[in-house]
Design a protein around this motif. Structure first.
Motif, PDB file in Angstrom:
ATOM      1  N   GLY A 539       0.004  -1.539   0.184  1.00  9.13           N
ATOM      2  CA  GLY A 539       0.976  -0.981  -0.764  1.00  9.13           C
ATOM      3  C   GLY A 539       1.784  -2.034  -1.495  1.00  9.13           C
ATOM      4  N   ILE A 540       1.194  -3.190  -1.788  1.00  6.14           N
ATOM      5  CA  ILE A 540       1.932  -4.266  -2.468  1.00  6.14           C
ATOM      6  C   ILE A 540       2.334  -3.835  -3.873  1.00  6.14           C
ATOM      7  CG2 ILE A 540       1.733  -6.619  -3.375  1.00  6.14           C
ATOM      8  CD1 ILE A 540      -0.028  -7.270  -0.950  1.00  6.14           C
ATOM      9  N   LEU A 541       1.416  -3.221  -4.604  1.00  6.44           N
ATOM     10  CA  LEU A 541       1.743  -2.763  -5.967  1.00  6.44           C
ATOM     11  C   LEU A 541       2.835  -1.701  -5.925  1.00  6.44           C
ATOM     12  CD1 LEU A 541      -1.847  -2.462  -7.490  1.00  6.44           C
ATOM     13  CD2 LEU A 541      -0.275  -4.399  -7.630  1.00  6.44           C
ATOM     14  N   ASP A 542       2.806  -0.852  -4.932  1.00  5.70           N
ATOM     15  CA  ASP A 542       3.774   0.250  -4.843  1.00  5.70           C
ATOM     16  C   ASP A 542       5.192  -0.262  -4.640  1.00  5.70           C
ATOM     17  OD1 ASP A 542       1.900   2.861  -4.492  1.00  5.70           O
ATOM     18  OD2 ASP A 542       1.017   1.130  -3.508  1.00  5.70           O
ATOM     19  N   ARG A 543       5.358  -1.303  -3.813  1.00  2.27           N
ATOM     20  CA  ARG A 543       6.710  -1.821  -3.590  1.00  2.27           C
ATOM     21  C   ARG A 543       7.226  -2.552  -4.824  1.00  2.27           C
ATOM     22  NH1 ARG A 543       4.912  -5.869   1.259  1.00  2.27           N
ATOM     23  NH2 ARG A 543       3.867  -3.930   1.847  1.00  2.27           N
ATOM     24  N   MET A 544       6.303  -3.193  -5.575  1.00  4.78           N
ATOM     25  CA  MET A 544       6.722  -3.840  -6.822  1.00  4.78           C
ATOM     26  C   MET A 544       7.154  -2.799  -7.852  1.00  4.78           C
ATOM     27  SD  MET A 544       3.705  -6.744  -6.838  1.00  4.78           S
ATOM     28  CE  MET A 544       3.997  -7.337  -8.486  1.00  4.78           C
TER      29      MET A 544
END
Length: 742
Positions: A539-544
């Motif tokens: 979920g790296i994109l989601d936290r960004m």
């Protein structure tokens, strides 16, 4: 054999058993008294450990009245006769009123360690426990006196109970044996009569006489005896884990099998030599401390560019090299084999299948064949490294699903524990895999199959029920296939406590200052961090996007917060991973452009951080975001909490990570809900220090009590019970077969 013979043997058995019972009775008193003394010594030691902090304080303050009050509270225990304190001059400066008048500190057996001695006072036998207490003025002693007269009374009672119990048991067992023998004899005679009649009628011989009812009863009794909970009284450390291993599995040959190795040797142009790297892997983080504690052999794929140069002629190396604790045995896998086994079937097939993050699994026959071949190679290495025919083998993760059955074929007595570090999907989802039956049957070669959560255990059992012809006992969570039984158990994995990396790190404030300088930020900047591999499940994109949403709804945070995302590149050969990294870099640039100010908002660091650097990052942060879209446990969350011995910082944790079931004081979020994530970040950065401390204290206590040594201890204790159970069943079966008429 006639009924008179049975009766005669029964009476003879009762007589012999009674003589034996009375013959051992003289030894009972001594055993009970010795046990009572050991019990008293343990209780005295427990009392000393419990009051030691208060004792040290009062001795240092020379607060003898306060010390006497403390002793009176301790002496409320009915078994404790008196408590006193002997100073360095041999004087009794504080004691309870019940202290015998003829007791003298001069009679103590003074030593640097605890001591226990028996004295006679007023016609009573008294145990004197003396514990040394060090202070600025010299060595003094806490003395605890216990009246041992209760031991004699207990011995008499035990002797009476023993004789009565033995007589009753012998009587019941003898009568039961006679009845059973009569019934078996009658059944055999009836069978013979039927056989004679069938022969007369020209039919087949008699049906075989089976003992299935006896077998079922043996199974039931053994299973009932196995429901022994893991004690909560053990303080789980490397030392206690060693004690559990040596006590429950004496002399066990422990083997760990995993794709990932704990130490990688690579050539380094920068340092002009060979460097040792510890991979960014939750599996390694969890298992490496255990192997250092227990020793044994770790079998893994040698993936480093200098790995072959550092092993001996048997492909082994002692690790860690600075202080060798166990053996690393490396397996060699060619690039072509790696493409099929690791990148292909394991990570393009099983990984997306189990994580359910909307990446389609890819299954190729050639990858499956390579996966089978490499699993067999690992199994062969286990057999080669085993020093006994019944080793304890810990098979790790989805790369080696077939290995347990392969090992079982070669080492049928082995205790094999397979731990699946990622989620296990529901049966409908797992049904996508063309070789689902082979994978399940491979795992069922294990003695125990472990998952992070009960939910994943349930999914696995449902998959077994759907795809494999077997016997399932849901109450016991056991599966029987081909005469072998496998237990399915939840074991929530954890981390080392306390993490050794903290010993060399500066305080949190200094770590924060270092980060501010490293990333060129202003002193008032609030720091949010994330540490992952570049993996689409994290979920790296989601936290960004959540950070972007927060700045869009509340521009006041611009130039006041920074999100530092460390992401180690991984599996870059696979398109989905390379695409993720490119998307993350583009999204970071887009967000920084949209919220352009004096400093960047997103700081994306696509590199591997050593554990010490990760903990430095955690200690300097205001908040850590763990936004897994689906995860088995996620140890990053636990590592962040363990790093905050200042009791500050806020953990934002995905509800789809296994850690959320343990760390309920984190801010639990749905990572697919961008607005909820943005609100959680806002709340974390605005949370009062008092609330942060309360939440952090509870989470740290949870991780301390349920650390990786407890995880390993639970698995090893279950393994020990399974080994004992198998041996008892083997003996019972042999004995039972010996009773059958020939």
């Amino acid at each position: 054999m006639s009924y008179k013979d049975l009766l005669r043997y029964g009476v003879f058995g009762i007589a012999v058993a009674t003589i034996v019972a009375f013959g051992i009775s003289p030894f009972t008193g001594g055993i009970v008294q010795q046990w009572s003394r050991s019990d008293v010594e343990a209780r005295s030691r427990l009392v000393f450990n419990a009051i030691q902090p208060l004792l040290d304080r009062d001795v240092e303050d020379r607060a003898w009245n306060r010390l006497s009050d403390l002793f009176k509270r301790v002496a409320l225990d009915k078994k404790i006769l008196a408590v006193g304190f002997c100073d360095q001059g041999g004087g009794l400066v504080a004691s309870t009123p019940e202290m015998p008048t003829d007791f003298s500190c001069e009679k103590l057996a003074k030593s640097e360690d605890e001591s226990f001695a028996s004295i006679i006072s007023g016609g009573r036998r008294i145990l004197v426990a003396a514990f040394p207490v060090s202070s600025n003025s010299g060595r003094s002693y806490l003395v605890i006196l216990t009246d041992l007269s209760f031991a004699a009374a207990r011995s008499s009672q035990v002797l009476a109970y023993l004789l009565a119990a033995l007589a009753s048991v012998v009587l019941v067992l003898t009568v039961g044996t006679i009845i059973f023998a009569v019934l078996m004899l009658r059944r055999w005679m009836d069978s013979l009569k039927r056989a004679v009649e069938e022969v007369r009628r020209g039919e087949n011989g008699p049906p075989p006489i089976t003992g299935s009812s006896i077998d079922r009863e043996i199974h039931k009794l053994l299973r009932d005896a196995e429901h022994i909970p893991l004690t909560n009284q053990i303080d789980w450390t490397p030392q206690s884990l060693q004690e559990v291993l040596h006590g429950a599995l004496p002399g066990a040959n422990v083997l760990v099998v995993s794709n990932r190795e704990p130490y990688i040797h690579n050539h380094s142009a920068l340092e002009k030599g060979i460097v040792v790297q510890r991979p960014a892997s939750g599996l390694v983080s969890a298992l490496e401390p255990i192997m250092r504690a227990c020793g044994g052999t770790w079998i893994a794929h040698g993936s480093g560019s200098a790995d072959r140069e550092t092993v001996d002629e048997h492909d082994r190396i002692q690790v860690p090299e600075s202080s060798a604790a166990y053996v690393l045995r490396r397996i060699w896998i060619s690039e072509e084999e790696q493409d099929g086994y690791y990148y292909g079937f394991a990570n393009e097939g099983l990984w997306p299948l189990c994580h359910i993050v909307f990446v389609r699994p890819t299954f190729r026959l050639s990858d499956w064949q390579m996966y089978q071949s490499i699993n067999q190679r690992f199994a062969d290495a286990v057999v080669a490294e085993a020093r006994t025919d019944d080793p304890v083998v810990l098979v790790q993760d989805y790369h080696l699903a077939l290995a347990p059955r392969m090992i079982r074929r070669r080492l049928p007595k082995a205790t094999i524990i397979t731990f699946w570090h990622i989620p296990w999907p529901n049966a409908e989802t797992f049904g996508i895999c063309p070789w689902k039956e082979d994978i399940i049957e491979g795992m069922l070669g294990s003695t125990i199959v472990g998952f992070h959560t009960q939910f994943h255990c349930n999914n696995f059992i449902e998959g077994v029920d759907r795809f494999v012809e077997s016997r399932i006992e849901r109450e016991l969570q056991a599966v029987s296939l081909g005469g072998h039984e496998t237990r399915i158990r939840p074991y929530p994995i954890s981390i080392e406590w306390p993490p050794k990396e903290l010993r060399q790190l500066p305080p949190a404030a200094e770590c924060r200052s270092d980060l501010i300088k490293q990333f060129g930020l202003t002193e008032c900047t609030r720091l949010i961090v994330g540490v992952e591999r570049f993996d689409y499940t994290k979920g790296i994109l989601d936290r960004m996007r959540a950070v972007d949403a927060l700045l869009s709804r509340n521009p006041a945070w611009r130039d006041r917060l920074a999100f530092i995302q460390v992401a180690a590149p991984t599996r870059s050969k696979l398109n989905a991973y390379a695409k993720l990294q490119a998307e993350a870099e583009a999204l970071a640039a887009e967000i920084n452009e949209r919220h352009h100010g004096r400093q960047d908002v997103i700081h994306l660091v696509p590199m591997h951080y050593e554990p010490a650097d990760v903990f430095r990052l955690f200690r300097g942060a205001d908040s850590c975001v763990v936004s897994s879209l689906h995860d088995g446990m996620n140890l990053v969350a636990k590592e962040f909490v363990s790093s905050r011995d200042d009791n500050e910082g806020v953990l934002i944790l995905s509800s789809f990570a296994g850690a959320s079931r343990e760390l309920s004081e984190a801010l639990i979020v749905n990572p697919y809900d961008t607005e909820e994530m943005a609100s959680a970040i806002d709340r974390a950065l605005s949370m009062p220090v008092e609330e942060q401390a309360e939440r952090m204290r509870l989470m740290r206590q949870q991780i301390k009590e349920n650390n990786v040594y407890r995880w390993a201890g639970a698995i090893l204790l279950d393994a020990a019970k399974s080994r004992t159970r198998e041996r008892v069943l083997s003996l019972a079966t042999k004995a039972h077969l010996g009773l059958r008429p020939s």
